[in-house]
Scaffold this motif. Structure first.
Motif, PDB file in Angstrom:
ATOM      1  N   SER A 166      28.457  36.426  38.630  1.00  0.00           N
ATOM      2  CA  SER A 166      28.503  36.019  37.327  1.00  0.00           C
ATOM      3  C   SER A 166      27.649  34.984  37.136  1.00  0.00           C
ATOM      4  N   PHE A 221      37.820  31.263  38.371  1.00  0.00           N
ATOM      5  CA  PHE A 221      38.652  32.152  37.978  1.00  0.00           C
ATOM      6  C   PHE A 221      37.999  32.203  36.754  1.00  0.00           C
ATOM      7  N   MET A 223      38.451  35.260  34.455  1.00  0.00           N
ATOM      8  CA  MET A 223      38.965  36.179  33.511  1.00  0.00           C
ATOM      9  C   MET A 223      40.406  35.782  33.126  1.00  0.00           C
ATOM     10  N   ASP A 226      43.071  37.938  31.228  1.00  0.00           N
ATOM     11  CA  ASP A 226      43.313  39.156  31.792  1.00  0.00           C
ATOM     12  C   ASP A 226      44.589  38.940  32.778  1.00  0.00           C
ATOM     13  N   ASP A 228      46.285  41.223  34.738  1.00  0.00           N
ATOM     14  CA  ASP A 228      46.146  41.610  35.998  1.00  0.00           C
ATOM     15  C   ASP A 228      45.195  40.794  36.820  1.00  0.00           C
ATOM     16  N   TYR A 229      44.311  40.152  36.179  1.00  0.00           N
ATOM     17  CA  TYR A 229      43.423  39.196  37.186  1.00  0.00           C
ATOM     18  C   TYR A 229      44.111  37.985  37.270  1.00  0.00           C
ATOM     19  N   VAL A 230      45.182  37.544  36.477  1.00  0.00           N
ATOM     20  CA  VAL A 230      45.553  36.262  36.673  1.00  0.00           C
ATOM     21  C   VAL A 230      46.725  36.524  37.735  1.00  0.00           C
ATOM     22  N   LYS A 232      46.359  38.607  40.371  1.00  0.00           N
ATOM     23  CA  LYS A 232      45.568  38.564  41.331  1.00  0.00           C
ATOM     24  C   LYS A 232      45.082  37.136  41.950  1.00  0.00           C
ATOM     25  N   ALA A 233      44.666  36.368  40.970  1.00  0.00           N
ATOM     26  CA  ALA A 233      44.439  34.999  41.312  1.00  0.00           C
ATOM     27  C   ALA A 233      45.688  34.179  41.782  1.00  0.00           C
ATOM     28  N   ARG A 255      38.278  27.506  35.833  1.00  0.00           N
ATOM     29  CA  ARG A 255      38.737  28.662  35.260  1.00  0.00           C
ATOM     30  C   ARG A 255      38.134  28.784  33.752  1.00  0.00           C
ATOM     31  N   THR A 257      38.255  31.396  30.123  1.00  0.00           N
ATOM     32  CA  THR A 257      38.609  32.517  29.277  1.00  0.00           C
ATOM     33  C   THR A 257      37.558  33.014  28.226  1.00  0.00           C
TER      34      THR A 257
END
Length: 276
Positions: A166, A221, A223, A226, A228-230, A232-233, A255, A257
């Motif tokens: 990224s 982190f 995203m 999101d 779902d991303y949170v 997993k994080a 992090r 957003t």
């Protein structure tokens, strides 16, 4: 990397200097409190399992004047004064010892002993402590295989020519490089999972604090809006903590957003706080 050095970087003198300043400040406060305290000292006795307090102001009167109930505040101030008066010479002696240590201790002695060797000898000698540049060179030279990036993913490259995932990781990597902080991108790390299982993780960055020779992970982190991303994080952070890797100690977290993109100044502050 710890086997490269018999003696790690020495910041004992720095800690002792901080201790010296704390002791000195305490001495100043105690002297001020003693100067403002009532004259004389406190005598205590026990009568019928109850304490009795006396205020001694005349050296010729060892008994002193009885402090009646309701005036215990005077007894408290005298007790504090007696304690402070006893403690002051002890702290003054401690300060003298600490300052003597600071003046005589030479943490750079191992480095000087190696630097003073002639080149014909130095080439055969393994120093007990490496210079920062040499330690970083050897640390960066450790071979490893990172996590592969799919060919169809967007291409982002750091100033070192590494492919990352990224734009934010480019910013972090280039900030670390600019600040002279050694790092590895997605260096493999085996961690324990629940039920005695283990798995290999690839933290975004594994950084080296040259002052302490400590390896510190950095996870970004990107995203956090999101859900779902949170999730997993959070799962990843739970695993880190299960392995004794806690934010603010061995783990740096950044992090962002969509509405609050990566702040470069924050990255620099994090690096200064934990990696210098």
């Amino acid at each position: 990397m710890n086997n490269l050095e018999l003696i790690h970087p020495d910041d004992l003198q720095q800690h002792m200097q901080a201790q010296s300043e704390k002791i000195f400040d305490t001495i100043i406060r105690l002297r001020s409190r003693v100067a403002k305290a009532p004259p004389g000292r406190l005598r205590t006795t026990i009568r019928g399992n109850k304490p009795r307090y006396y205020h001694i102001t005349d050296p010729k009167n060892a008994n002193g004047q009885y402090i009646p109930r309701g005036e215990e505040a005077l007894a408290a101030r005298l007790a504090q004064k007696d304690y402070d008066t006893t403690l002051l010479p002890l702290l003054e002696r401690q300060l003298e010892l600490v300052n003597n240590f600071i003046n005589e201790y030479r943490p750079q002695a191992p480095d000087d002993a190696y630097a003073d060797l002639p080149d014909c000898r130095r080439q055969f000698v393994t120093p007990v402590r490496l210079a920062d540049s040499e330690y970083a060179k050897r640390w960066l030279a450790v071979p490893f295989k990172g996590k592969s990036i799919a060919e169809d993913r967007p291409e982002y490259a750091t100033a070192r020519g590494e492919r990352v995932r990224s734009k934010s990781e480019v910013i972090i990597a280039d900030t670390l490089l600019r600040m002279g902080i050694p790092y590895r991108y997605e260096f493999p790390l085996k961690l324990k999972l629940p039920h005695e299982k283990s798995a290999t993780f690839f933290p975004d960055f594994t950084c080296l604090n040259l002052r302490t020779r400590e390896e510190i992970l950095w996870e970004h982190f990107g995203m956090m809006d999101d859900s779902d991303y949170v999730r997993k994080a959070m799962d990843k952070l739970d695993i880190y903590e299960r392995n004794g890797i806690f934010p603010g100690k061995r783990l740096i977290i950044s992090r962002e957003t969509t509405e609050k993109p990566l702040n470069v100044k924050t990255i620099q502050k994090l690096a200064e706080e934990y990696l210098r």
